[in-house]
Design an enzyme around this catalytic site. Sequence first.
Site, PDB file in Angstrom:
ATOM      1  N   SER A  65      34.956  11.822  19.143  1.00 46.94           N
ATOM      2  CA  SER A  65      34.930  11.454  20.568  1.00 46.94           C
ATOM      3  C   SER A  65      35.783  10.243  20.938  1.00 46.94           C
ATOM      4  O   SER A  65      36.005   9.998  22.120  1.00 46.94           O
ATOM      5  CB  SER A  65      33.495  11.160  21.008  1.00 46.94           C
ATOM      6  OG  SER A  65      32.855  12.358  21.303  1.00 46.94           O
ATOM      7  N   LYS A  68      38.566  10.849  23.208  1.00 51.03           N
ATOM      8  CA  LYS A  68      38.362  11.006  24.658  1.00 51.03           C
ATOM      9  C   LYS A  68      38.997   9.863  25.451  1.00 51.03           C
ATOM     10  O   LYS A  68      39.446  10.045  26.578  1.00 51.03           O
ATOM     11  CB  LYS A  68      36.857  11.072  24.976  1.00 51.03           C
ATOM     12  CG  LYS A  68      36.188  12.337  24.435  1.00 51.03           C
ATOM     13  CD  LYS A  68      34.666  12.256  24.526  1.00 51.03           C
ATOM     14  CE  LYS A  68      34.015  13.540  24.045  1.00 51.03           C
ATOM     15  NZ  LYS A  68      32.551  13.442  23.931  1.00 51.03           N
ATOM     16  N   TYR A 193      41.092  20.695  22.224  1.00 50.18           N
ATOM     17  CA  TYR A 193      39.978  19.737  22.131  1.00 50.18           C
ATOM     18  C   TYR A 193      39.538  19.537  20.670  1.00 50.18           C
ATOM     19  O   TYR A 193      39.320  18.403  20.226  1.00 50.18           O
ATOM     20  CB  TYR A 193      38.808  20.219  22.998  1.00 50.18           C
ATOM     21  CG  TYR A 193      37.589  19.347  22.897  1.00 50.18           C
ATOM     22  CD1 TYR A 193      37.511  18.126  23.577  1.00 50.18           C
ATOM     23  CD2 TYR A 193      36.497  19.721  22.103  1.00 50.18           C
ATOM     24  CE1 TYR A 193      36.395  17.312  23.465  1.00 50.18           C
ATOM     25  CE2 TYR A 193      35.380  18.913  21.994  1.00 50.18           C
ATOM     26  CZ  TYR A 193      35.326  17.718  22.665  1.00 50.18           C
ATOM     27  OH  TYR A 193      34.219  16.910  22.548  1.00 50.18           O
ATOM     28  N   TYR A 245      27.762   6.747  24.554  1.00 55.31           N
ATOM     29  CA  TYR A 245      26.919   7.824  25.100  1.00 55.31           C
ATOM     30  C   TYR A 245      25.745   7.234  25.870  1.00 55.31           C
ATOM     31  O   TYR A 245      25.882   6.230  26.549  1.00 55.31           O
ATOM     32  CB  TYR A 245      26.407   8.773  23.993  1.00 55.31           C
ATOM     33  CG  TYR A 245      27.399   9.103  22.920  1.00 55.31           C
ATOM     34  CD1 TYR A 245      28.609   9.713  23.215  1.00 55.31           C
ATOM     35  CD2 TYR A 245      27.122   8.817  21.591  1.00 55.31           C
ATOM     36  CE1 TYR A 245      29.517  10.034  22.222  1.00 55.31           C
ATOM     37  CE2 TYR A 245      28.029   9.152  20.587  1.00 55.31           C
ATOM     38  CZ  TYR A 245      29.219   9.741  20.912  1.00 55.31           C
ATOM     39  OH  TYR A 245      30.090  10.049  19.927  1.00 55.31           O
ATOM     40  N   VAL A 263      31.224  11.151  16.442  1.00 54.89           N
ATOM     41  CA  VAL A 263      30.170  11.626  15.530  1.00 54.89           C
ATOM     42  C   VAL A 263      30.576  11.664  14.058  1.00 54.89           C
ATOM     43  O   VAL A 263      29.744  11.945  13.206  1.00 54.89           O
ATOM     44  CB  VAL A 263      29.598  13.020  15.916  1.00 54.89           C
ATOM     45  CG1 VAL A 263      28.687  12.943  17.112  1.00 54.89           C
ATOM     46  CG2 VAL A 263      30.685  14.054  16.071  1.00 54.89           C
TER      47      VAL A 263
HETATM   48  N1  GLN Z   1      33.971  17.044  18.438  1.00 54.21           N
HETATM   49  C1  GLN Z   1      32.685  16.554  18.804  1.00 54.21           C
HETATM   50  C2  GLN Z   1      31.995  17.475  19.790  1.00 54.21           C
HETATM   51  O1  GLN Z   1      32.598  17.909  20.729  1.00 54.21           O
HETATM   52  C3  GLN Z   1      32.828  15.193  19.374  1.00 54.21           C
HETATM   53  C4  GLN Z   1      31.514  14.637  19.840  1.00 54.21           C
HETATM   54  C5  GLN Z   1      31.333  13.201  19.531  1.00 54.21           C
HETATM   55  O2  GLN Z   1      32.035  12.582  18.739  1.00 54.21           O
HETATM   56  N2  GLN Z   1      30.322  12.669  20.151  1.00 54.21           N
HETATM   57  O3  GLN Z   1      30.858  17.770  19.648  1.00 54.21           O
END
Ligand code: GLN
Length: 309
Positions: A65, A68, A193, A245, A263
Amino acid sequence: MTEISQKDLEYWLEHVRIYANNGDVADYIPALANQQPEINAVAYYPIDGEVLYAGQSEYTFTIQSISKVITLALALVQHGESAVFNRVDKEPTSDPFYSIGTLEVEEPAKPSNPMINAGALAVTNMIRGRDSEEMVHEILKLVRMLANDESITYDEEVAKSEFETAFLNRSLAYFMKQNGIVTGSVEELLDVYTKQCAITMTVKQLARIGAVFANDGRDPETNNPLVPSHVARICKTFMVTCGMYNASGTFAINVGIPAKSGVSGAIVGVLRNKGGIAVFGPALDEKGNSVVGIHFLEKMAQEKHWSMF
Ligand code: GLN
């Protein structure tokens, strides 16, 4: 003069590595389930000095993430604020990052912010390119520039593993397509993605990206603008309000710096006008944040009194 020493990094990491036992590695992406929870690393990249590091600093991980923030910066550069915020809102949410629930109550299926999966999918959908390959190339181009490393790429195995199992992300994307937030091929979007999430780096490279944001979008060595300062400011603001988050409020109180986690167990933090900090430890808490990473940043911020608030 840098305000963190090599000894600080070593001491803080030593102090917090025991917390790896208090979490679990992400296993909903099969390729991430193999990560060893006891691996940990940290790097600090000051904007006016040499990078410092401790732990397994050459270990490479996928940024998940954290990507992002980079795709948001790219979309803002390519399309401007009003186009981006037509598709995605600017508000934090107490829902988990993968939540589908609020999409249905929002009008019209507009994700709350670009740091949750729905919002990130909507933003990635805007990246320019004739096909997914060109879009991934655009993202990699920016990542390589920020990290000052042309060799950075994505892990094909992790990308494939997520692509094949991303049923929830597909659902989010199809729901947004139904409502006109996402356009074009959802499968191509998932391809881009999952590859952006699978971009691989070390803590040193990630800390360098943090240093660019700490320097308001400018290269820490040359001072050349890599990202416009207003774009860097928007990205950092989202890191504060949504970067951890639905634990962003607690993190703002306990640490108080812009940060983004993934994650895989990585966290990048921004110390304005000082430098970028990157911590890695794959065991996650129930919100999906690295337990070692959070404890490390808490210790650092408390000892140095670095909360921005
Ligand atoms: N690739 C992961 C997902 O889309 C990224 C989520 C994350 O790092 N929180 O679930």
